[in-house]
Design a protein around this motif. Structure first.
Motif, PDB file in Angstrom:
ATOM      1  N   UNK A 121      -8.020  -3.188   0.356  1.00 37.00           N
ATOM      2  CA  UNK A 121      -7.412  -2.809   1.587  1.00 37.00           C
ATOM      3  C   UNK A 121      -8.026  -3.286   2.855  1.00 37.00           C
ATOM      4  N   UNK A 122      -7.350  -2.972   3.737  1.00 41.55           N
ATOM      5  CA  UNK A 122      -7.677  -3.785   5.071  1.00 41.55           C
ATOM      6  C   UNK A 122      -7.271  -2.692   6.384  1.00 41.55           C
ATOM      7  N   UNK A 123      -7.752  -2.508   7.435  1.00 46.63           N
ATOM      8  CA  UNK A 123      -7.318  -1.766   8.349  1.00 46.63           C
ATOM      9  C   UNK A 123      -6.456  -2.610   9.178  1.00 46.63           C
ATOM     10  N   UNK A 124      -5.489  -2.021  10.022  1.00 39.74           N
ATOM     11  CA  UNK A 124      -4.747  -2.671  11.124  1.00 39.74           C
ATOM     12  C   UNK A 124      -5.671  -3.566  11.861  1.00 39.74           C
ATOM     13  N   UNK A 156       1.430  -3.234   1.450  1.00 36.42           N
ATOM     14  CA  UNK A 156       1.115  -1.837   1.160  1.00 36.42           C
ATOM     15  C   UNK A 156      -0.803  -1.785   1.232  1.00 36.42           C
ATOM     16  N   UNK A 157      -1.234  -2.997   1.243  1.00 39.30           N
ATOM     17  CA  UNK A 157      -2.870  -2.890   1.459  1.00 39.30           C
ATOM     18  C   UNK A 157      -3.380  -2.625   2.815  1.00 39.30           C
ATOM     19  N   UNK A 158      -2.645  -2.545   3.895  1.00 38.13           N
ATOM     20  CA  UNK A 158      -2.985  -2.375   5.068  1.00 38.13           C
ATOM     21  C   UNK A 158      -2.785  -0.857   5.310  1.00 38.13           C
ATOM     22  N   UNK A 165      -3.754   6.425   4.345  1.00 42.17           N
ATOM     23  CA  UNK A 165      -2.909   5.146   3.742  1.00 42.17           C
ATOM     24  C   UNK A 165      -2.028   4.646   4.736  1.00 42.17           C
ATOM     25  N   UNK A 166      -1.400   5.280   5.973  1.00 44.96           N
ATOM     26  CA  UNK A 166      -0.476   4.876   6.626  1.00 44.96           C
ATOM     27  C   UNK A 166       0.867   4.948   6.138  1.00 44.96           C
TER      28      UNK A 166
END
Length: 189
Positions: A121-124, A156-158, A165-166
């Protein structure tokens, strides 16, 4: 089985694409794939599928599908079977006007597709840095909302910097996002 539906769509570049749409039953619900001879235009997920299955079943006759549509269906079936196998397949070509230029949205979506792998995953904020504009985390959120091909470009990974999760698909697909992340984690081990 019915044959794929066909329609004409005008692209930003001015040429008309003959498109066909095929539906794929998946663990998420019905997935509608719209493609032309050049590549996939859109993927839409309809989670309200009462008879969807654990595997993937194409609801249309693949013999009449454009090769690029078959490539997308094959890739999605592999993804739902084991996401780690998708790197062994050619990535489906995406032929959507939003990705045919040098816009910020195109840059963010291409960066996400090429730099964030299955199970990650990666953050915004981090994705904004990777795309070359470290202070544009909110704009990354806007780019995610414009993603025409979820799953192929894995929005979906962001996730949030806080670890949450957002939202996904405008907040209507939050459970789908959690399912996708768990699906990738379970098969990455």
């Amino acid at each position: 089985m019915p044959s794929p539906s066909r329609s004409q769509t005008q692209t930003k570049l001015g040429s008309a694409c003959e498109q066909q749409t095929v539906s794929l039953k998946s663990p998420l619900g019905l997935i509608h794939i719209s493609s032309c001879r050049e590549g996939t235009h859109t993927i839409q997920i309809s989670p309200d599928c009462s008879d969807c299955v654990c595997g993937c079943v194409c609801a249309d006759d693949q013999q009449e599908l454009f090769p690029e549509c078959v490539s997308c269906v094959t890739w999605l079936k592999a993804y739902f079977s084991d996401p780690n196998t998708t790197h062994t397949l050619p990535s489906p070509t995406i032929h959507h006007p939003i990705l045919q230029g040098g816009s910020w949205t195109a840059c963010v979506l291409r960066t996400l597709q090429s730099r964030v792998c299955v199970g990650e995953t990666v953050s915004y904020a981090r994705l904004a840095q990777l795309a070359g504009r470290p202070r544009a985390a909110r704009a990354v959120g806007g780019a995610m909302r414009k993603n025409p091909v979820p799953l192929l470009i894995p929005c979906h990974r962001v996730c949030l910097s806080s670890g949450g999760a957002g939202h996904y698909m405008g907040g209507h697909g939050d459970q789908l996002k959690l399912w996708l992340l768990e699906h990738e984690r379970n098969t990455s081990q």
